[in-house]
Design a protein around this motif. Structure first.
Motif, PDB file in Angstrom:
ATOM      1  N   TYR A  77      75.940  30.622  35.510  1.00 41.50           N
ATOM      2  CA  TYR A  77      75.124  30.748  34.300  1.00 41.50           C
ATOM      3  C   TYR A  77      75.402  32.079  33.614  1.00 41.50           C
ATOM      4  O   TYR A  77      75.621  32.143  32.401  1.00 41.50           O
ATOM      5  CB  TYR A  77      73.639  30.600  34.658  1.00 41.50           C
ATOM      6  N   SER A 120      75.114  28.940  41.260  1.00 36.72           N
ATOM      7  CA  SER A 120      74.827  28.416  39.919  1.00 36.72           C
ATOM      8  C   SER A 120      74.309  29.520  39.000  1.00 36.72           C
ATOM      9  O   SER A 120      74.583  29.517  37.792  1.00 36.72           O
ATOM     10  CB  SER A 120      73.838  27.248  39.987  1.00 36.72           C
ATOM     11  N   LEU A 121      73.578  30.488  39.551  1.00 40.20           N
ATOM     12  CA  LEU A 121      73.101  31.610  38.756  1.00 40.20           C
ATOM     13  C   LEU A 121      74.282  32.452  38.278  1.00 40.20           C
ATOM     14  O   LEU A 121      74.353  32.857  37.120  1.00 40.20           O
ATOM     15  CB  LEU A 121      72.127  32.450  39.572  1.00 40.20           C
ATOM     16  N   GLY A 160      65.614  34.348  39.209  1.00 42.27           N
ATOM     17  CA  GLY A 160      66.996  34.785  39.041  1.00 42.27           C
ATOM     18  C   GLY A 160      67.132  36.295  39.078  1.00 42.27           C
ATOM     19  O   GLY A 160      67.684  36.904  38.164  1.00 42.27           O
ATOM     20  N   GLU A 206      67.938  27.468  40.453  1.00 44.02           N
ATOM     21  CA  GLU A 206      69.267  28.067  40.604  1.00 44.02           C
ATOM     22  C   GLU A 206      69.450  28.665  42.003  1.00 44.02           C
ATOM     23  O   GLU A 206      68.531  29.242  42.551  1.00 44.02           O
ATOM     24  CB  GLU A 206      69.486  29.170  39.570  1.00 44.02           C
TER      25      GLU A 206
END
Length: 195
Positions: free
Chosen positions: A169, A165-166, A122, A161
């Motif tokens: 988050y 989606s990261l 990430g 991810e």
């Protein structure tokens, strides 16, 4: 006793590059602001770019205090301790800058980290630090500790991810877009990578 160095080279550079963990310290300008101290690790996520410049990969985490403080004032100290071998502590005091994924310099900087897959962790930014003062001290009170291996939990957690989606988050986390003291942190939604 402590010594000041003109540049990061030779034995000093070798020592820094060999350490499996280092620490970053930053603070906001506000006298009552929150001082931040963070451990950093993962083999291959730190490099010496030249005699006065170092960089490390800033991965997904539970806050973005370092980024927020650097965006506000740029002050940072990095520290390495010898947990094995002769006692030593090295500090690099300097000015830091978060280089975000949409910055034109991002791709070239990322090329300096060939030994780590940033997609697994990430990657949020690359922190570039220009040294203003480089010093070492004895480290006599630092204990011996054995390095076994990097933990694989971070990679397992964030490898699943993608950018969307990261970003989601990070948006859900309380202290990513703003610091504990309300300073601007990581730009959200997460900028797309230039790579």
């Amino acid at each position: 006793m402590g010594k000041t160095y003109e540049r990061i080279e030779g034995r000093l550079r070798s020592f820094i590059e060999a350490q499996p963990v280092f620490f970053t310290a930053t603070a906001p300008l506000s006298a009552d602001g929150t001082v931040n101290l963070s451990p950093k690790g993962l083999k291959g996520s730190f490099v010496v770019l030249d005699d006065h410049t170092v960089a490390y990969l800033d991965f997904a985490g539970s806050n973005a205090e370092t980024i927020a403080h650097l965006r506000e004032n740029g002050r940072i100290t990095l520290m390495w301790c010898a947990f094995q071998g002769p006692p030593n502590i090295v500090r690099v005091h300097g000015r830091g800058e978060p280089v975000f994924r949409d910055d034109p310099r991002f791709g070239e900087l990322l090329g300096h980290f060939p030994d780590i897959d940033p997609a697994q962790h990430g990657l949020r930014a690359i922190i570039v630090v220009t040294a203003e003062l480089v010093r070492d001290t004895c480290g006599y009170a630092v204990p011996f500790m054995a390095y076994e291996t990097d933990r694989d939990l971070h990679g397992k957690r964030f490898a699943r991810e993608d950018d969307a989606s990261l970003s989601a988050y990070f948006t859900k986390k309380e202290h990513i877009a703003t610091s504990l003291d309300g300073l601007p942190g990581l730009p959200l939604p997460l900028p797309p990578s230039t790579v």
